[in-house]
Scaffold this motif. Structure first.
Motif, PDB file in Angstrom:
ATOM      1  N   HIS A  67     -32.824  11.984  -4.911  1.00  0.00           N
ATOM      2  CA  HIS A  67     -31.567  12.234  -5.626  1.00  0.00           C
ATOM      3  C   HIS A  67     -30.837  13.465  -5.072  1.00  0.00           C
ATOM      4  O   HIS A  67     -29.605  13.446  -4.918  1.00  0.00           O
ATOM      5  CB  HIS A  67     -31.828  12.439  -7.123  1.00  0.00           C
ATOM      6  N   LEU A  70     -29.358  12.689  -1.651  1.00  0.00           N
ATOM      7  CA  LEU A  70     -28.226  11.779  -1.815  1.00  0.00           C
ATOM      8  C   LEU A  70     -26.995  12.565  -2.257  1.00  0.00           C
ATOM      9  O   LEU A  70     -25.901  12.363  -1.729  1.00  0.00           O
ATOM     10  CB  LEU A  70     -28.549  10.689  -2.835  1.00  0.00           C
ATOM     11  N   GLN A  71     -27.189  13.457  -3.187  1.00  0.00           N
ATOM     12  CA  GLN A  71     -26.087  14.288  -3.669  1.00  0.00           C
ATOM     13  C   GLN A  71     -25.512  15.130  -2.526  1.00  0.00           C
ATOM     14  O   GLN A  71     -24.293  15.242  -2.382  1.00  0.00           O
ATOM     15  CB  GLN A  71     -26.580  15.189  -4.798  1.00  0.00           C
ATOM     16  N   ARG A  74     -23.344  13.065   0.043  1.00  0.00           N
ATOM     17  CA  ARG A  74     -21.983  12.736  -0.392  1.00  0.00           C
ATOM     18  C   ARG A  74     -20.947  13.672   0.222  1.00  0.00           C
ATOM     19  O   ARG A  74     -19.801  13.296   0.409  1.00  0.00           O
ATOM     20  CB  ARG A  74     -21.863  12.839  -1.905  1.00  0.00           C
ATOM     21  N   ALA A  88     -22.088   4.606   0.125  1.00  0.00           N
ATOM     22  CA  ALA A  88     -21.553   4.124  -1.154  1.00  0.00           C
ATOM     23  C   ALA A  88     -22.413   2.985  -1.696  1.00  0.00           C
ATOM     24  O   ALA A  88     -22.661   2.892  -2.910  1.00  0.00           O
ATOM     25  CB  ALA A  88     -20.104   3.671  -0.989  1.00  0.00           C
ATOM     26  N   GLU A  91     -25.542   4.532  -3.072  1.00  0.00           N
ATOM     27  CA  GLU A  91     -25.264   5.183  -4.355  1.00  0.00           C
ATOM     28  C   GLU A  91     -25.183   4.165  -5.492  1.00  0.00           C
ATOM     29  O   GLU A  91     -25.692   4.410  -6.587  1.00  0.00           O
ATOM     30  CB  GLU A  91     -23.963   5.973  -4.276  1.00  0.00           C
ATOM     31  N   ALA A  94     -28.649   3.001  -6.230  1.00  0.00           N
ATOM     32  CA  ALA A  94     -29.430   4.080  -6.842  1.00  0.00           C
ATOM     33  C   ALA A  94     -29.262   4.122  -8.354  1.00  0.00           C
ATOM     34  O   ALA A  94     -30.166   4.550  -9.074  1.00  0.00           O
ATOM     35  CB  ALA A  94     -29.039   5.429  -6.232  1.00  0.00           C
ATOM     36  N   GLN A  95     -28.142   3.647  -8.832  1.00  0.00           N
ATOM     37  CA  GLN A  95     -27.888   3.671 -10.275  1.00  0.00           C
ATOM     38  C   GLN A  95     -28.777   2.695 -11.044  1.00  0.00           C
ATOM     39  O   GLN A  95     -28.993   2.870 -12.242  1.00  0.00           O
ATOM     40  CB  GLN A  95     -26.421   3.364 -10.557  1.00  0.00           C
ATOM     41  N   VAL A 118     -30.764  10.736   3.050  1.00  0.00           N
ATOM     42  CA  VAL A 118     -30.975  10.407   1.635  1.00  0.00           C
ATOM     43  C   VAL A 118     -32.454  10.380   1.230  1.00  0.00           C
ATOM     44  O   VAL A 118     -32.789  10.000   0.114  1.00  0.00           O
ATOM     45  CB  VAL A 118     -30.288   9.075   1.255  1.00  0.00           C
TER      46      VAL A 118
END
Length: 185
Positions: A67, A70-71, A74, A88, A91, A94-95, A118
């Motif tokens: 996480h 990944l942040q 971005r 994208a 992401e 990932a949700q 990531v």
């Protein structure tokens, strides 16, 4: 044992291992075989044998989404348009993922340079200082493995565990008396 594909080698070692009542670690040469064992062979045999055993799939940290990384990705200013589009897609995935195993993401090339952005390594992982430590996929997978009767890993992870144990640093895998090496050659 050497034999051709599809003759039942996997079932031949899994059935006695599952019936033994012992904790078992199965180590494979490839992630594809790990996924086959965990996703297809083990569930089938557990159902047929009516065994309520807890199983786990454990891969190296480079197989799991981070996480924090990944942040950070971005805001990477040098991503090519195709990489930004792929990010994208990651992401969005990932949700909804429960495991964070990037092998779940269809069409993701395991050689993609984006994966290094990531996922974490031992060197860049923030550990307990990470703001996402409670949601860490690597730590969750390791916890599940420690609590399971059957754990499927790959050879690289198995021997990383041996090295860390020898150095007294950590234990990635649960202690067990039965280890099966598939594709040991």
């Amino acid at each position: 044992v050497e034999a051709g594909t599809g003759v039942g080698k996997t079932f031949a070692y899994l059935v006695p291992a599952l019936l033994s009542g012992e904790r078992v670690v199965v180590s494979t040469a490839t992630k594809a075989l790990q996924d086959q064992l965990y996703g297809r062979d083990l569930p089938l045999l557990l159902r047929v044998l009516a065994l309520p055993l807890c199983t786990a799939l454990l891969k190296g940290r480079a197989s799991y989404l981070c996480h924090q990384r990944l942040q950070q990705a971005r805001y990477n200013p040098v991503l090519a348009p195709a990489q930004a589009q792929e990010l994208a897609r990651i992401e969005l995935w990932a949700q909804g993922t429960q495991s964070g195993d990037l092998a779940e993401l269809p069409g993701l090339d395991e050689r993609s340079p984006l994966l290094g952005l990531v996922t974490s390594t031992r060197d860049n992982c923030l550990g307990q200082d990470c703001p996402h430590v409670k949601d860490c996929f690597v730590l969750a997978a390791r916890r599940t493995a420690q609590e399971s009767e059957v754990v499927v890993v790959n050879h690289h992870l198995f021997f990383a565990d041996v090295m860390l144990r020898d150095e007294g640093l950590a234990e990635l895998l649960p202690t067990c008396n039965t280890v099966i090496f598939d594709e040991a050659h």
